[in-house]
Motif scaffolding. Structure first.
Motif, mmCIF file in Angstrom:
data_model
loop_
_atom_site.group_PDB
_atom_site.id
_atom_site.type_symbol
_atom_site.label_atom_id
_atom_site.label_comp_id
_atom_site.label_asym_id
_atom_site.label_seq_id
_atom_site.Cartn_x
_atom_site.Cartn_y
_atom_site.Cartn_z
ATOM 1 N N ALA A 136 -61.270 87.740 9.355
ATOM 2 C CA ALA A 136 -60.364 87.262 8.786
ATOM 3 C C ALA A 136 -59.111 87.800 10.503
ATOM 4 N N SER A 137 -60.135 88.928 11.567
ATOM 5 C CA SER A 137 -58.409 88.218 13.321
ATOM 6 C C SER A 137 -58.823 87.308 13.097
ATOM 7 N N ILE A 138 -59.959 86.206 12.977
ATOM 8 C CA ILE A 138 -59.688 85.055 13.586
ATOM 9 C C ILE A 138 -58.411 84.293 12.544
ATOM 10 N N TYR A 139 -58.948 84.183 11.420
ATOM 11 C CA TYR A 139 -58.098 83.554 10.938
ATOM 12 C C TYR A 139 -56.238 83.772 10.820
ATOM 13 N N ASN A 140 -55.840 85.075 11.270
ATOM 14 C CA ASN A 140 -54.510 85.156 11.370
ATOM 15 C C ASN A 140 -54.406 84.964 12.627
ATOM 16 N N GLU A 141 -54.967 83.795 13.907
ATOM 17 C CA GLU A 141 -54.436 83.680 15.388
ATOM 18 C C GLU A 141 -54.589 82.339 14.812
ATOM 19 N N ILE A 142 -55.686 81.495 14.277
ATOM 20 C CA ILE A 142 -54.855 80.357 13.733
ATOM 21 C C ILE A 142 -53.531 80.250 12.919
ATOM 22 N N VAL A 143 -53.776 81.166 11.831
ATOM 23 C CA VAL A 143 -52.420 80.943 11.061
ATOM 24 C C VAL A 143 -50.938 80.756 12.316
ATOM 25 N N ASN A 144 -51.213 81.837 13.256
ATOM 26 C CA ASN A 144 -50.690 82.246 14.099
ATOM 27 C C ASN A 144 -49.818 80.622 15.629
#
Length: 502
Positions: free
Chosen positions: A46-54
């Motif tokens: 989830a933390s990696i995915y949040n970075e991708i979204v940002n």
């Protein structure tokens, strides 16, 4: 008939005795423990995915048209993949994208997946170049990373490589992609960390079946099973070895249904059925029968090693300190160091701190290499460690990935485990193969003799240091020679640094 029964029973006895030497231990995995591991990995994804979204919200997805025609390259792939081929030129690594794959690649690039995975060193950092050719409208450049075959990896590294593939698949699925391939030829180790090297395996997720999970099992997890069952040659072999042309010859059966795997899984399941918890057996069923390969499952089934580092004489630690000081003072240039082991990674940790260069620790014992690996991961020390017995032969492919500008062996004649008798020239010859330029050794002439070692002796039975040095000079020009300790003591030794001659 009597002889037949005796021979049969003796053989059966020896097989049963050998099979008892394994590393399998009961696993009491509770639902709570499994949930904790699931949450840990889910939070990471989830933390990696949040970075991708940002990242998606902060970039312009427009790609510039390439303007420089790409020539003079070599093809490094065998046949390439759906995305394209890996290319090499001037020591750099590129990937050409096929025309038919350009729309899919543009979609992948627009997600930010490759960019963020690269920032976290989960894949090599990748950029779109200004190059193009008739066959490749888009050409990428990849960060150059250390490439090592999995037959050099210890058990802990194989486990972490399998977990990495699972995590990349889960992250990719968050943005509409998945992994087609899951074999560990697509993973290497860069500065002590697993890195997924084949972005061509990342494909659009259209609900299609892929071989990713089965390949994780086939190429990695069964290696772990063979390790924990013990008495296995297959634990040492890179099972999906694309450089072994024989795997492509018909009849070709390269999956988890081969006899060796079916038998090993039966033994593995039977052991845990009688020794481990219900939850553990449920995980085994879901992984191997339903092909649900998850990082928390791998983590639960193959717990981390707990052995402690060996204790060493203070003389070894002094050798490390003195050698480091001498190399600092000497007029010697080197950019990489490989240590052939026997000191639980102490040398490479000290030398990395001192010289900040590419550093490799070799151990001829899987557990010792695993201990070094876990310590370096825990302390965030970027050192590669591999399982390798330097005294014996190896392919150029393996040697290339572990060779250093300077090869180090402390307590040269006592620190290795040999299976045949050997002389010093065998050690020097083997060190030559690991070294680009220099070797550094410490030599203990007064220590108790090693059973397999044939020393050069004087008439009075003591070691002939002069003869030892003459043989050393036939391989290396002596750059540093330093005596340490009382000449008559057991721990008297001579430190040599030599430059390869010829």
């Amino acid at each position: 008939m009597g002889d037949f029964i005796i021979i049969y029973m003796k053989r059966l006895y020896h097989i049963l005795k050998r099979n008892k030497i394994h590393k399998s231990k009961k696993i009491i995995c509770t639902k709570k423990q499994l949930l904790e591991k699931h949450i840990y990995y889910e939070d990471y994804v989830a933390s990696i995915y949040n970075e991708i979204v940002n990242y998606q919200n902060s970039i312009n997805n427009e790609l510039n048209e390439p303007s420089i025609y790409f020539t003079g390259y070599s093809i490094l792939s065998y046949n390439g993949d759906r995305m394209g081929k890996v290319l090499g030129r001037d020591g750099k690594i590129y990937r050409g994208i096929y025309p038919e794959s350009v729309p899919s690649f543009r979609k992948l690039w627009s997600t930010g997946l490759l960019q963020i995975l690269g920032e976290h060193n989960l894949i090599p950092r990748t950029i779109i170049t200004d190059y193009f050719s008739d066959e490749y409208p888009i050409i990428l450049e990849h960060q150059t990373v250390d490439i090592s075959v999995s037959s050099l990896w210890n058990t802990e590294m194989i486990k972490d490589a399998a977990i990495l593939i699972c995590l990349i698949k889960q992250i990719a699925q968050r943005v509409g992609f998945t992994l087609h391939d899951g074999h560990i030829n697509n993973v290497s180790f860069e500065k002590g960390q697993p890195i997924f090297t084949d972005i061509g395996s990342i494909v659009e997720d259209q609900g299609q079946a892929t071989i990713c999970d089965r390949e994780i099992l086939f190429t990695a997890i069964y290696r772990l099973i063979f390790h924990f069952l013990g008495n296995s040659l297959l634990k040492h072999i890179q099972l999906y070895d694309e450089t072994n042309n024989a795997i492509w010859v018909s009849p070709r059966f390269y999956d988890d249904l081969v006899r060796e795997y079916v038998h090993a899984l039966n033994v593995y399941e039977r052991y845990h059925l009688f020794h481990s918890s219900w939850q553990c057996n449920r995980i085994i069923y879901r992984m191997f029968r339903r092909y649900e390969v998850l990082p928390e499952y791998i983590d639960c089934l193959f717990p981390m090693i707990s052995e402690k580092e060996k204790e060493f004489d203070d003389s070894i630690y002094m050798d490390i300190e003195v050698l480091g000081d001498e190399l600092e003072k000497a007029d010697i240039t080197f950019h990489s160091i490989v240590d052939v082991g026997g000191n639980s990674g102490k040398l490479v940790r000290v030398f990395y701190s001192k010289f900040k260069c590419r550093t490799i620790a070799l151990e001829n014992d899987d557990t010792e290499s695993g201990i070094i690996y876990k310590h370096c991961v825990k302390d965030n020390i970027p050192i590669n460690t591999f399982v390798f017995h330097y005294l014996y032969g190896a392919s150029d492919e393996k040697l290339k990935s572990i060779r250093g500008d300077i090869a180090v062996c402390l307590d040269l004649t006592h620190s290795n485990v040999a299976y045949q008798r050997f002389k010093a020239d065998s050690l020097f010859n083997s060190l030559c193969k690991l070294s680009n330029r220099y070797v550094a050794i410490s030599y203990y002439p007064n220590k108790e003799k090693v059973l397999k070692y044939d020393p050069y002796l004087r008439k009075d039975g003591t070691e002939d240091i002069g003869m030892f040095e003459n043989v050393f000079r036939s391989f290396f020009d002596i750059v540093i020679r330093k005596e340490i300790g009382d000449r008559n003591s057991r721990n008297f030794r001579i430190l040599y640094v030599g430059r390869k001659n010829g």
